[in-house]
Design a protein around this motif. Structure first.
Motif, PDB file in Angstrom:
ATOM      1  N   UNK A 195      48.785  17.581  28.920  1.00 30.42           N
ATOM      2  CA  UNK A 195      49.800  16.553  29.162  1.00 30.42           C
ATOM      3  C   UNK A 195      51.200  17.085  28.859  1.00 30.42           C
ATOM      4  N   UNK A 196      51.321  17.900  27.806  1.00 31.93           N
ATOM      5  CA  UNK A 196      52.613  18.505  27.482  1.00 31.93           C
ATOM      6  C   UNK A 196      53.043  19.461  28.585  1.00 31.93           C
ATOM      7  N   UNK A 197      52.083  20.230  29.109  1.00 26.82           N
ATOM      8  CA  UNK A 197      52.381  21.147  30.207  1.00 26.82           C
ATOM      9  C   UNK A 197      52.832  20.364  31.437  1.00 26.82           C
ATOM     10  N   UNK A 198      52.154  19.272  31.730  1.00 25.44           N
ATOM     11  CA  UNK A 198      52.525  18.444  32.889  1.00 25.44           C
ATOM     12  C   UNK A 198      53.931  17.884  32.737  1.00 25.44           C
ATOM     13  N   UNK A 199      54.300  17.492  31.526  1.00 26.71           N
ATOM     14  CA  UNK A 199      55.667  16.983  31.304  1.00 26.71           C
ATOM     15  C   UNK A 199      56.696  18.080  31.538  1.00 26.71           C
ATOM     16  N   UNK A 200      56.400  19.296  31.099  1.00 25.01           N
ATOM     17  CA  UNK A 200      57.321  20.423  31.320  1.00 25.01           C
ATOM     18  C   UNK A 200      57.504  20.682  32.813  1.00 25.01           C
ATOM     19  N   UNK A 201      56.414  20.635  33.546  1.00 27.77           N
ATOM     20  CA  UNK A 201      56.494  20.866  34.987  1.00 27.77           C
ATOM     21  C   UNK A 201      57.246  19.728  35.663  1.00 27.77           C
ATOM     22  N   UNK A 202      56.989  18.507  35.233  1.00 27.27           N
ATOM     23  CA  UNK A 202      57.660  17.331  35.793  1.00 27.27           C
ATOM     24  C   UNK A 202      59.172  17.429  35.621  1.00 27.27           C
ATOM     25  N   UNK A 203      59.625  18.031  34.504  1.00 24.84           N
ATOM     26  CA  UNK A 203      61.062  18.150  34.234  1.00 24.84           C
ATOM     27  C   UNK A 203      61.774  18.993  35.286  1.00 24.84           C
ATOM     28  N   UNK A 204      61.028  19.829  35.999  1.00 25.00           N
ATOM     29  CA  UNK A 204      61.625  20.663  37.055  1.00 25.00           C
ATOM     30  C   UNK A 204      61.706  19.918  38.389  1.00 25.00           C
ATOM     31  N   UNK A 205      61.118  18.718  38.430  1.00 24.58           N
ATOM     32  CA  UNK A 205      61.107  17.878  39.640  1.00 24.58           C
ATOM     33  C   UNK A 205      60.586  18.629  40.863  1.00 24.58           C
ATOM     34  N   UNK A 206      59.461  19.320  40.740  1.00 24.05           N
ATOM     35  CA  UNK A 206      58.940  20.053  41.898  1.00 24.05           C
ATOM     36  C   UNK A 206      58.290  19.120  42.907  1.00 24.05           C
ATOM     37  N   UNK A 207      58.360  19.497  44.156  1.00 21.36           N
ATOM     38  CA  UNK A 207      57.723  18.727  45.221  1.00 21.36           C
ATOM     39  C   UNK A 207      56.435  19.387  45.707  1.00 21.36           C
ATOM     40  N   UNK A 219      65.141  35.336  36.680  1.00 23.49           N
ATOM     41  CA  UNK A 219      65.658  35.068  35.342  1.00 23.49           C
ATOM     42  C   UNK A 219      64.512  34.563  34.464  1.00 23.49           C
ATOM     43  N   UNK A 220      64.359  35.151  33.279  1.00 21.41           N
ATOM     44  CA  UNK A 220      63.273  34.776  32.384  1.00 21.41           C
ATOM     45  C   UNK A 220      63.766  33.860  31.270  1.00 21.41           C
ATOM     46  N   UNK A 221      62.992  32.820  30.967  1.00 18.69           N
ATOM     47  CA  UNK A 221      63.256  31.987  29.797  1.00 18.69           C
ATOM     48  C   UNK A 221      61.928  31.718  29.094  1.00 18.69           C
ATOM     49  N   UNK A 222      61.954  31.757  27.769  1.00 21.24           N
ATOM     50  CA  UNK A 222      60.747  31.583  26.960  1.00 21.24           C
ATOM     51  C   UNK A 222      60.925  30.362  26.073  1.00 21.24           C
ATOM     52  N   UNK A 223      59.887  29.528  26.011  1.00 23.25           N
ATOM     53  CA  UNK A 223      59.948  28.333  25.172  1.00 23.25           C
ATOM     54  C   UNK A 223      58.657  28.189  24.385  1.00 23.25           C
ATOM     55  N   UNK A 224      58.786  27.816  23.117  1.00 24.08           N
ATOM     56  CA  UNK A 224      57.623  27.541  22.273  1.00 24.08           C
ATOM     57  C   UNK A 224      57.692  26.076  21.877  1.00 24.08           C
ATOM     58  N   UNK A 225      56.622  25.354  22.197  1.00 30.24           N
ATOM     59  CA  UNK A 225      56.567  23.940  21.853  1.00 30.24           C
ATOM     60  C   UNK A 225      55.178  23.636  21.312  1.00 30.24           C
ATOM     61  N   UNK A 226      55.089  23.391  20.010  1.00 29.51           N
ATOM     62  CA  UNK A 226      53.791  23.154  19.398  1.00 29.51           C
ATOM     63  C   UNK A 226      52.917  24.385  19.502  1.00 29.51           C
ATOM     64  N   UNK A 227      51.739  24.222  20.083  1.00 31.05           N
ATOM     65  CA  UNK A 227      50.783  25.321  20.188  1.00 31.05           C
ATOM     66  C   UNK A 227      50.930  26.107  21.488  1.00 31.05           C
ATOM     67  N   UNK A 228      51.881  25.699  22.329  1.00 31.38           N
ATOM     68  CA  UNK A 228      52.013  26.297  23.659  1.00 31.38           C
ATOM     69  C   UNK A 228      53.289  27.125  23.766  1.00 31.38           C
ATOM     70  N   UNK A 229      53.161  28.310  24.358  1.00 31.08           N
ATOM     71  CA  UNK A 229      54.323  29.132  24.694  1.00 31.08           C
ATOM     72  C   UNK A 229      54.383  29.210  26.217  1.00 31.08           C
ATOM     73  N   UNK A 230      55.573  29.097  26.756  1.00 30.86           N
ATOM     74  CA  UNK A 230      55.727  29.167  28.207  1.00 30.86           C
ATOM     75  C   UNK A 230      56.776  30.201  28.581  1.00 30.86           C
TER      76      UNK A 230
END
Length: 211
Positions: free
Chosen positions: A42-54, A188-199
């Motif tokens: 669910x956290x991953x889905x929220x991250x993807x949703x933030x990019x508003x992909x179609x 361009x690379x960006x790294x994020x750590x949120x809880x137990x997940x790194x993206x």
């Protein structure tokens, strides 16, 4: 609308025995009942949703858990999935049967270096699968050819703290230093750590070539 094209957890060189019918059923059973895994998806889905992909491609989508959650989270997105296990395909078909019946779901096999699609995506994602890929650089280069202009590849893995004992070992996780080594020319690379997940997000940079 959700369109799923999947098979099992992405692994170009993992034996069929390991990812066969028994393993697939056991994995799907426990994953769908694990509060931790559902919370992470669910956290991953929220991250993807933030990019508003179609248009989204999920590589290594296993039994379809993330695709199901993405479909609920981003109902107006078209979502594809790819994974090489026939056993997982059957499980995903059952999980997404309503979408299949409606004609909005399609399922095919495919791995990180071979996906038979005449489609382009504004987001290509992989969750808890990247560590299986034997040729990570080659896979990223291949997947970049499936991206729309200014699209992104986003890798989600379990976060692992740095340790001197990590050297030379294979892990089903990703450390921050390893994440910062993932690269793709022109991205361009960006790294994020949120809880137990790194993206790791690799975003295609706008072309500077004159029209």
């Amino acid at each position: 609308m959700v369109i799923a094209l999947m098979a099992e957890h992405e692994s170009d060189n993992v034996s069929n025995e390991k990812f066969g019918p028994l393993f697939s059923r056991v994995y799907s059973f426990f994953a769908s009942r694990s509060r931790k895994m559902v919370r992470n998806y669910r956290a991953i889905a929220r991250d993807i949703d933030a990019l508003a992909p179609k248009k989204i491609l999920d590589v290594g989508c296993g039994p379809g858990m993330l695709i199901k959650i993405l479909g609920d989270t981003i109902p107006d997105a078209t979502i594809y999935g790819a994974d090489p296990s026939p056993s997982m395909v059957k499980i995903a078909q059952k999980r997404l049967k309503e979408r299949i019946r409606s004609g909005s779901v399609k399922i095919i096999t495919g791995d990180s270096k071979s996906i038979e699609l005449d489609e382009k995506f504004d987001a290509i994602v992989t969750s808890m699968s990247f560590h299986h890929w034997p040729d990570k650089a080659g896979s990223l280069d291949y997947l970049s050819g499936l991206l729309m202009e200014n699209g992104s590849i986003i890798i989600f893995e379990s976060h692992r703290e740095e340790s001197p004992s990590d050297s030379g070992k294979t892990h089903h996780s990703l450390s921050e230093s390893e994440a910062h080594k993932i690269s793709l020319e022109g991205y361009e690379r960006s790294v994020k750590i949120e809880g137990e997940i790194i993206s790791v997000r690799l975003r295609r940079m706008p072309s500077t070539t004159p029209p």
